[in-house]
Design a protein around this motif. Structure first.
Motif, short mmCIF file in Angstrom:
data_model
loop_
_atom_site.label_atom_id
_atom_site.label_comp_id
_atom_site.label_asym_id
_atom_site.label_seq_id
_atom_site.Cartn_x
_atom_site.Cartn_y
_atom_site.Cartn_z
N LYS A 79 18.91 1.54 -0.49
CA LYS A 79 17.75 1.03 -1.20
C LYS A 79 18.08 0.66 -2.65
O LYS A 79 17.75 -0.42 -3.12
CB LYS A 79 16.66 2.11 -1.17
N MET A 83 18.44 -3.17 -4.32
CA MET A 83 17.59 -3.56 -5.46
C MET A 83 18.48 -4.11 -6.59
O MET A 83 18.15 -5.14 -7.19
CB MET A 83 16.81 -2.34 -5.94
N ASN A 115 8.12 -5.92 -8.85
CA ASN A 115 8.93 -5.07 -7.97
C ASN A 115 10.06 -4.39 -8.73
O ASN A 115 10.53 -3.32 -8.32
CB ASN A 115 9.52 -5.89 -6.83
N GLN B 213 11.78 -9.83 0.59
CA GLN B 213 12.85 -8.85 0.40
C GLN B 213 13.78 -9.29 -0.73
O GLN B 213 14.22 -8.49 -1.53
CB GLN B 213 13.67 -8.73 1.68
N GLY B 216 12.85 -8.19 -3.99
CA GLY B 216 12.72 -6.76 -4.24
C GLY B 216 11.51 -6.10 -3.59
O GLY B 216 11.11 -5.00 -3.98
N TYR B 217 10.91 -6.75 -2.57
CA TYR B 217 9.76 -6.15 -1.88
C TYR B 217 10.19 -4.86 -1.20
O TYR B 217 11.23 -4.81 -0.56
CB TYR B 217 9.25 -7.14 -0.84
N ASN B 218 9.42 -3.81 -1.39
CA ASN B 218 9.79 -2.58 -0.72
C ASN B 218 8.59 -1.89 -0.09
O ASN B 218 8.40 -0.68 -0.20
CB ASN B 218 10.52 -1.63 -1.67
#
Ligand code: ADP
Ligand code: MG
Lengths: 288, 258
Positions: A79, A83, A115, B213, B216-218
């Motif tokens: 993760k 990012m 985000n 995504q 940075g979509y989570n």
């Protein structure tokens, strides 16, 4: 941070292969690298694997074999690592309707920065700056479906710019645009590049590419079959045609003049109107 | 139709008014209109909103009428229906055919329902014609509507227009090849169109997910929203206006047209 001389290489795909779940092998041992500050074009016909390769650059797809390095660091597929890489490498998708999902332009451009967990003030600043860069100020409250194709594209670019990426990857940025719109987008990319963003584009528009790209890769059926400067790559006419691409129109014209009409132009053929003009004038001078 | 209404929401004389003010105004007025016990106040509300839309928001009268025509028609039918069938006191007029009898209290009730309906629909028209959906969604979120609902609405709202466009293109393409000549062919073409749209929505969903995504979509869409602050003055004005309406409701509580 960029340090030392060997870290000039900002993105590196080292011998990667990828197959889709249905068995289609889309990439075969691809090597692809880009240096900081370049504009690199990936040229290839439809279905060659351009989009597939690009999706590897920010870790959306994971190569079956081989490695992707960003700033000399291999992508870490968790993760946090993802990012990180997505902050550095921004992808602008081919169809803006796939990318613009928010009800208004402003909210869409803010999506990435939000985000990233930035302060609201910072988000607002970045949205404003990004829209300024793509010349879409004043459209913040407009819904995407009230925009033209070129405007949607520019907003999609702003959505990535707002994340302050080091590298911007654009999948066929000029497809579906009118000549003016396409040229505007390329000028914009050129400007962004001068401001320090490394740019990778895919395309099959061989007329526009030589004007802007520092280097070209040619991909065909999942394999990189040629790389080099536009001049070098387009000098290899057989490879170009073998990949279902063609010469830039202007080079084609000069080729015909040379071969059919015996006008003594030497290889390499000029790729842009400017070069061709110079060569023709030289030729006329010689004849006098 | 959706397109037309929608484009006014983004472009009208009141677009620079804080959306929260508009929403507040629309909802309080709607409630006043609902609790009114005589037709007077709701009709005043309808008239007032008509003036607002026409003179301030600069919505063309044709668009307004389009919006109001169906509720108006429905309301008129409702008056007729209630006049004939909802009376309990003594008859008012005997229509003289089919044994139909009109009742006074039925008529009054019908008129009340009619006026409430027009009042409420006016409030909704005001909201829809002057306030973009994104603002409504944002407010819904601050009223603790579950995130999943607002997120899905947000995506739906955007892609309705994309699919509308695609459906239109496909429809034209089918028409070009005579796909709609005759009932049988029409049904077949329509079926193809719908199944194709379904598949496209599927692949489009994939593509959108990839692009989200990339940014940075989570798992949750964090909406960014800039709004000018709620001024004190407009709130006072709304409160004053609504109090007047409530006073009106009180004073006209006994009012009956006939
Ligand atoms: N989701 C997918 N599933 C299976 N095969 C795919 C998928 N996406 C692309 N392909 C196949 O992979 C190959 C490369 O596709 P793509 O990267 O989209 O090419 P390009 O972008 O150069 O047009 C093509 O043969 C294509 O059919
Ligand atoms: Mg592609």
């Amino acid at each position: 941070m960029i340090t030392g001389s060997d870290s000039m290489e900002i993105i590196n795909a080292d011998n990667i292969s990828y197959s889709y779940p249905d068995g289609t092998q889309a990439l075969k041992n691809v090597n692809f690298s880009v240096e900081t500050g370049e504009i690199v074009a990936l040229l290839g016909p439809n279905g060659a694997g351009k989009s597939t390769l690009f999706l590897h650059f920010n870790g959306i797809l994971r190569p079956e074999s081989g490695k992707i390095k960003v700033n000399s660091q291999p992508i870490v597929y968790d993760k946090k690592g993802l990012m990180e890489v997505r902050k550095k490498v921004g992808i602008v998708f081919q169809n803006p309707d796939d990318q613009l999902f928010a009800p208004t332009v402003g909210e869409d451009v803010a999506f990435g920065p939000m985000n990233m967990g930035l302060e609201l003030q910072e988000v607002e600043k970045r949205v404003k700056e990004a829209l300024e860069k793509v010349d879409m100020v004043g459209y913040e409250k407009k819904p995407p479906h009230h925009l033209s194709g070129g405007q949607k594209k520019r907003v999609a670019i702003a959505g990535i710019l707002a994340m302050n990426p080091e590298i911007m990857v654009l999948d066929e940025p000029t497809s579906g645009l009118d000549p003016k719109g396409a040229s505007l987008i390329l000028q914009l990319l050129y400007k962004l590049n001068e401001e320090g963003i490394t740019i990778i584009i895919s395309t099959h528009d061989v007329d526009l590419v030589p004007l802007y790209a520092d280097r070209i890769y040619i991909i065909s059926e999942g394999k990189i079959i040629k790389k080099g400067t536009p001049r070098n790559v387009f000098a290899d006419i057989n490879t170009i045609r073998g990949a279902n691409l063609r010469l830039p129109r202007i080079a084609h014209l000069i080729e015909i003049l040379q071969k059919e009409d015996n006008v003594p132009f030497e290889k390499p053929y000029p790729l842009t109107i400017g070069e061709a003009r110079k060569r023709v004038l030289e030729h006329l001078d010689d004849k006098k | 139709m959706v397109n037309i209404l929608e484009s006014y929401a983004y472009n009208n004389g009141l677009k620079n008014i804080n959306p929260q003010i508009k929403i507040l105004f629309a909802f309080i007025t709607l409630i006043v209109s609902l609790i009114a016990v005589s037709p007077v106040v709701p009709l005043i509300i309808a008239f007032f909103i008509f003036l607002l839309l026409f003179f301030e928001a600069k919505i063309p009268i044709s668009v307004y009428l389009k919006f109001m025509s169906i509720p108006l028609l429905f309301g008129v039918f409702n008056i007729i229906f209630m006049t004939l069938f909802f009376g309990i006191s003594e008859p008012w007029v005997n229509l003289g055919f089919l044994n139909l009898i009109a009742y006074k209290d039925g008529f009054n009730l019908g008129l009340l329902v009619f006026s409430r309906m027009i009042g409420c629909v006016s409030c909704m028209a005001f909201l829809i014609l002057t306030t973009p959906v994104s603002e409504l969604l944002f407010l819904a979120e601050s009223f603790k509507v579950p995130k999943i609902v607002t997120e899905i609405s947000l995506l739906m709202y955007r892609y309705i227009f994309v699919f509308l466009e695609e459906a239109r293109t496909m429809y034209h393409a089918q028409e070009t090849r005579c796909g709609y000549s005759g009932i049988k062919k029409s049904l077949k073409s329509l079926g193809l169109l719908i199944s194709n749209l379904f598949i496209r929505s599927w692949t489009r969903g994939d593509a959108i997910y990839l692009s989200m995504q990339s940014r940075g979509y989570n798992g949750s869409i964090k909406v960014f929203h800039t709004n000018n602050k709620l001024g004190f003055k407009p709130i006072l004005m709304i409160l004053f206006f609504e109090s007047l309406l409530l006073l009106g409701v009180y004073l006209t509580r006994e009012f009956q047209l006939i």
